[in-house]
Design a protein around this motif. Structure first.
Motif, PDB file in Angstrom:
ATOM      1  N   UNK A 335       0.823  -1.213   0.000  1.00 50.37           N
ATOM      2  CA  UNK A 335       0.000   0.000   0.000  1.00 50.37           C
ATOM      3  C   UNK A 335       0.856   1.262   0.000  1.00 50.37           C
ATOM      4  N   UNK A 336       1.924   1.263   0.796  1.00 52.76           N
ATOM      5  CA  UNK A 336       2.814   2.429   0.784  1.00 52.76           C
ATOM      6  C   UNK A 336       3.699   2.412  -0.458  1.00 52.76           C
ATOM      7  N   UNK A 337       4.221   1.223  -0.799  1.00 53.72           N
ATOM      8  CA  UNK A 337       5.020   1.048  -2.014  1.00 53.72           C
ATOM      9  C   UNK A 337       6.155   2.058  -2.115  1.00 53.72           C
ATOM     10  N   UNK A 338       6.801   2.318  -0.991  1.00 51.53           N
ATOM     11  CA  UNK A 338       7.940   3.244  -0.965  1.00 51.53           C
ATOM     12  C   UNK A 338       8.956   2.774   0.071  1.00 51.53           C
ATOM     13  N   UNK A 339       9.984   3.576   0.282  1.00 49.65           N
ATOM     14  CA  UNK A 339      11.045   3.170   1.210  1.00 49.65           C
ATOM     15  C   UNK A 339      10.529   3.011   2.636  1.00 49.65           C
ATOM     16  N   UNK A 340       9.613   3.882   3.037  1.00 50.92           N
ATOM     17  CA  UNK A 340       9.059   3.776   4.390  1.00 50.92           C
ATOM     18  C   UNK A 340       8.384   2.426   4.592  1.00 50.92           C
ATOM     19  N   UNK A 341       7.561   2.037   3.609  1.00 52.20           N
ATOM     20  CA  UNK A 341       6.922   0.734   3.672  1.00 52.20           C
ATOM     21  C   UNK A 341       7.932  -0.396   3.665  1.00 52.20           C
ATOM     22  N   UNK A 342       9.012  -0.210   2.925  1.00 54.55           N
ATOM     23  CA  UNK A 342      10.072  -1.211   2.879  1.00 54.55           C
ATOM     24  C   UNK A 342      10.733  -1.405   4.226  1.00 54.55           C
ATOM     25  N   UNK A 343      11.045  -0.287   4.904  1.00 52.13           N
ATOM     26  CA  UNK A 343      11.658  -0.369   6.239  1.00 52.13           C
ATOM     27  C   UNK A 343      10.756  -1.138   7.214  1.00 52.13           C
ATOM     28  N   UNK A 344       9.484  -0.762   7.239  1.00 47.59           N
ATOM     29  CA  UNK A 344       8.541  -1.382   8.184  1.00 47.59           C
ATOM     30  C   UNK A 344       8.359  -2.862   7.863  1.00 47.59           C
TER      31      UNK A 344
END
Length: 446
Positions: A335-344
């Motif tokens: 859903x975020x599909x970005x670096x933040x989502x990747x970290x989490x």
């Protein structure tokens, strides 16, 4: 404290008092480390290096095309293993988990060396097939039998420790093999860890034993009095109560195999391609390898945590908690599909990877018990493997159809939701004779 008759059961003890059993735990932990390195997380590096080095020479349009083809080959390698696991399981019944695990680990090391020298898709496929078969035979079939015989009632807690090898594999093997291949090339770099596996196998064959009784102690490190009171003492007829035909007609066998198969499908699909997925989110390869290392170390607490839940509240509760956790992790990613989502996502998946391995042994051992477990495992594991290996097809189709692994994550989320329903209808104590003995003591229905 049990509800009926105020009987205090040894299985309710959540202390890690394994005694001589710690040797089994550390051995299985090491085998899981090699399992993760040889056939799962290590693929993040090996597949990428092979594709980048050989796509032109092998006539592929680009690196991605060969990468997708290698994922397809991985699926076929796993499916070939289905027949092999049945044979390995039958061999385990004859020679025991000690010899089986040591022999398979040594063969896995030899196969990994051959795999590292692959220069064509054919030799790559042969190498990967052999590695996958033998390392799974060592860690899961051989190791799974050892854990069940040594810790029939404390399997949840014991697996909480053994599967820390998964996290340590993610944390340490990926940067290790990346550094070795970077410094010495694919062939020599993979030879180093292949030899290491062979050395561990030789030592294990000398020091490991099949049952705690061979070391002069009782299962779960309990006293003789506790063992005679709370553990089933069964006849030869009860020991041989299962046959292949009976197991294949038993719905619990299929439920267990499908549930664990889906769990492992998702975990293997995510972990084997986590580096490429995080690179899609904007991370460099070096950064995403480092993220896997840090988060896998943090995830050591997850292996113990889910194992403790298993021991304290039962395997059904532990599996449900794991499924909810994993769905949230993957939803954040897609859903975020970005670096933040990747970290989490990486942090949450790092905590969960050990839990998935916990249930590989804990769930079938809970349902069927230690009696005849070698036969049960020889049937359950191949069925589970058929489901598991579909992860490569899902990842390959996502790459081929969309050029991204994001679509595969949506499929994984749906499968985890299906698993929540399946575990909810499974009786996780149904055929366990040791649990039946406990129920007699506490006044519960068997």
């Amino acid at each position: 404290m049990s509800e009926n008759n105020n009987v205090k059961l040894a299985s309710e003890n959540t202390k890690s008092n394994f005694g001589k059993g710690w040797l089994i735990i550390f051995y299985c932990m090491i085998m899981f480390w090699f399992l993760i390195g040889y056939s799962i997380d290590g693929q993040n590096i090996v597949i990428s290096v092979f594709a980048e080095s050989h796509w032109k020479a092998l006539g592929y349009e680009n690196v991605t095309a060969l990468h997708a083809e290698l994922l397809n080959l991985a699926m076929y390698a796993g499916l070939i293993g289905v027949i092999a696991y049945f044979v390995i399981g039958r061999i385990c019944m004859k020679i025991g988990g000690r010899a089986l695990s040591a022999i398979c680990l040594a063969l896995a090391g030899i196969s990994y060396i051959y795999y590292g020298h692959a220069t064509t898709t054919t030799s790559y496929f042969i190498g990967l097939t052999l590695v996958t078969i033998f390392i799974n035979g060592a860690a899961y079939i051989g190791g799974g039998n050892l854990v069940t015989q040594w810790f029939p009632k404390k399997k949840g807690l014991a697996n909480g420790y053994t599967t820390m090898g998964h996290n340590l594999g993610s944390a340490l093997y990926v940067p290790l093999i990346s550094g070795l291949i970077g410094a010495y090339g694919m062939a020599k770099g993979m030879t180093v860890t292949g030899i290491a596996g062979i050395c561990v196998a030789i030592v294990a064959y000398i020091v490991i034993r099949n049952t705690p009784q061979e070391r002069g102690i009782y299962p779960d490190n309990v006293t003789k009095e506790v063992y005679e009171r709370e553990y089933a003492q069964v006849s030869d007829e009860a020991e041989s109560r299962w046959t292949v035909a009976k197991l294949l007609k038993t719905k619990e066998m299929w439920l267990v195999a499908i549930i664990i198969g889906i769990n492992q499908l998702v975990t293997t699909g995510v972990m084997s391609q986590m580096v490429p997925r995080n690179m899609e989110l904007g991370f460099t390869q070096g950064k995403t390898v480092a993220l896997m290392t840090v988060c896998a170390i943090v995830g050591l607490a997850g292996s113990y945590g889910f194992g403790f839940i298993d021991q304290k509240m039962g395997v059904k509760t532990a599996v449900r908690a794991y499924l909810i956790w994993y769905v949230v992790a993957l939803l954040v990613n897609v859903l975020l599909n970005n670096k933040t989502g990747g970290y989490i996502c990486v942090a949450m998946v790092g905590i969960a990877i050990g839990a998935a391995a916990n249930f590989m042994t804990s769930l079938p051992a809970s349902v069927f018990g230690r009696h005849n477990f070698d036969l049960v495992y020889s049937i359950y594991f191949p069925i589970m493997e058929i489901v598991l290996m579909l992860n490569n097809k899902i990842n390959s189709m996502a790459l081929s159809m969309t050029g991204s692994l994001r679509g595969a994550y949506f499929v994984f989320i749906v499968l985890l939701a299906v698993n929540f329903v399946l575990i909810s209808v499974l009786n996780t104590r149904k055929y366990n004779l040791d649990y039946a003995k406990e129920d007699q003591l506490t006044g519960k229905e068997a």
